[in-house]
Write an enzyme that holds these catalytic residues in place. Structure first.
Site, PDB file in Angstrom:
ATOM      1  N   THR A 185      10.446 -17.082 -13.273  1.00  0.00           N
ATOM      2  CA  THR A 185      10.673 -15.795 -12.609  1.00  0.00           C
ATOM      3  C   THR A 185      12.142 -15.376 -12.646  1.00  0.00           C
ATOM      4  O   THR A 185      13.039 -16.181 -12.869  1.00  0.00           O
ATOM      5  CB  THR A 185      10.192 -15.842 -11.149  1.00  0.00           C
ATOM      6  OG1 THR A 185      10.941 -16.823 -10.432  1.00  0.00           O
ATOM      7  CG2 THR A 185       8.705 -16.160 -11.072  1.00  0.00           C
ATOM      8  N   ASP A 186      12.347 -14.087 -12.394  1.00  0.00           N
ATOM      9  CA  ASP A 186      13.709 -13.547 -12.337  1.00  0.00           C
ATOM     10  C   ASP A 186      14.143 -13.411 -10.875  1.00  0.00           C
ATOM     11  O   ASP A 186      13.460 -13.900  -9.969  1.00  0.00           O
ATOM     12  CB  ASP A 186      13.792 -12.213 -13.084  1.00  0.00           C
ATOM     13  CG  ASP A 186      12.885 -11.142 -12.496  1.00  0.00           C
ATOM     14  OD1 ASP A 186      12.393 -11.300 -11.344  1.00  0.00           O
ATOM     15  OD2 ASP A 186      12.670 -10.127 -13.182  1.00  0.00           O
ATOM     16  N   MET A 187      15.239 -12.737 -10.647  1.00  0.00           N
ATOM     17  CA  MET A 187      15.765 -12.606  -9.281  1.00  0.00           C
ATOM     18  C   MET A 187      14.828 -11.833  -8.364  1.00  0.00           C
ATOM     19  O   MET A 187      14.896 -11.982  -7.154  1.00  0.00           O
ATOM     20  CB  MET A 187      17.146 -11.938  -9.316  1.00  0.00           C
ATOM     21  CG  MET A 187      18.200 -12.846  -9.930  1.00  0.00           C
ATOM     22  SD  MET A 187      19.840 -12.107  -9.972  1.00  0.00           S
ATOM     23  CE  MET A 187      20.181 -11.921  -8.238  1.00  0.00           C
TER      24      MET A 187
END
Length: 129
Positions: free
Chosen positions: A14-16
């Site tokens: 996942t990203d931020m």
């Protein structure tokens, strides 16, 4: 011909914002293709060593439709579109339950050690039909 492959979304995917980073969908569909080829009884190491050829991705056209999130269980569905002497076209989709998240059209070609197009070995072409 079709194949399904399940994958779990891990935190590292996942990203931020907590959603799957876009490039990871390419990883998911690559894993699904590798699993599919293995399920067909094709040993890619033996193909390289014995026949002197490998599969490489020539083109990917991708559509990102909806986000996947941490801990989702996803299903990658792969279908064969066409098989010729040198190339294999397939469609791949990533689903979460009844929701389509990602769709790609993938063109894979067979190349020799010099990177030149090469015919798929007949036994492998037959398995892919």
């Amino acid at each position: 011909m079709s194949h399904t492959f399940t994958v779990r979304v891990y935190y590292e995917d996942t990203d931020m914002a907590g959603i799957v980073y876009y490039a990871n969908y390419l990883r998911y569909i690559e894993r699904a293709r590798s699993d599919w080829v293995r399920d067909l009884g094709i040993d890619q190491n033996a193909m390289r060593e014995n026949d002197g050829v490998v599969f490489v991705v020539r083109r990917v056209e991708a559509d990102y439709i909806a986000p996947a999130k941490f801990d989702d269980q996803l299903e990658v569905r792969t279908v064969t579109r066409s098989v010729s002497g040198v190339k294999l076209a397939m469609g791949q989709e990533v689903w979460r339950d009844d929701t389509l998240l990602f769709r790609a059209e993938v063109l894979v070609v067979c190349v020799n050690a010099a990177g030149q197009p090469a015919r798929l070995p007949a036994n492998i072409r037959q398995k892919l039909h």
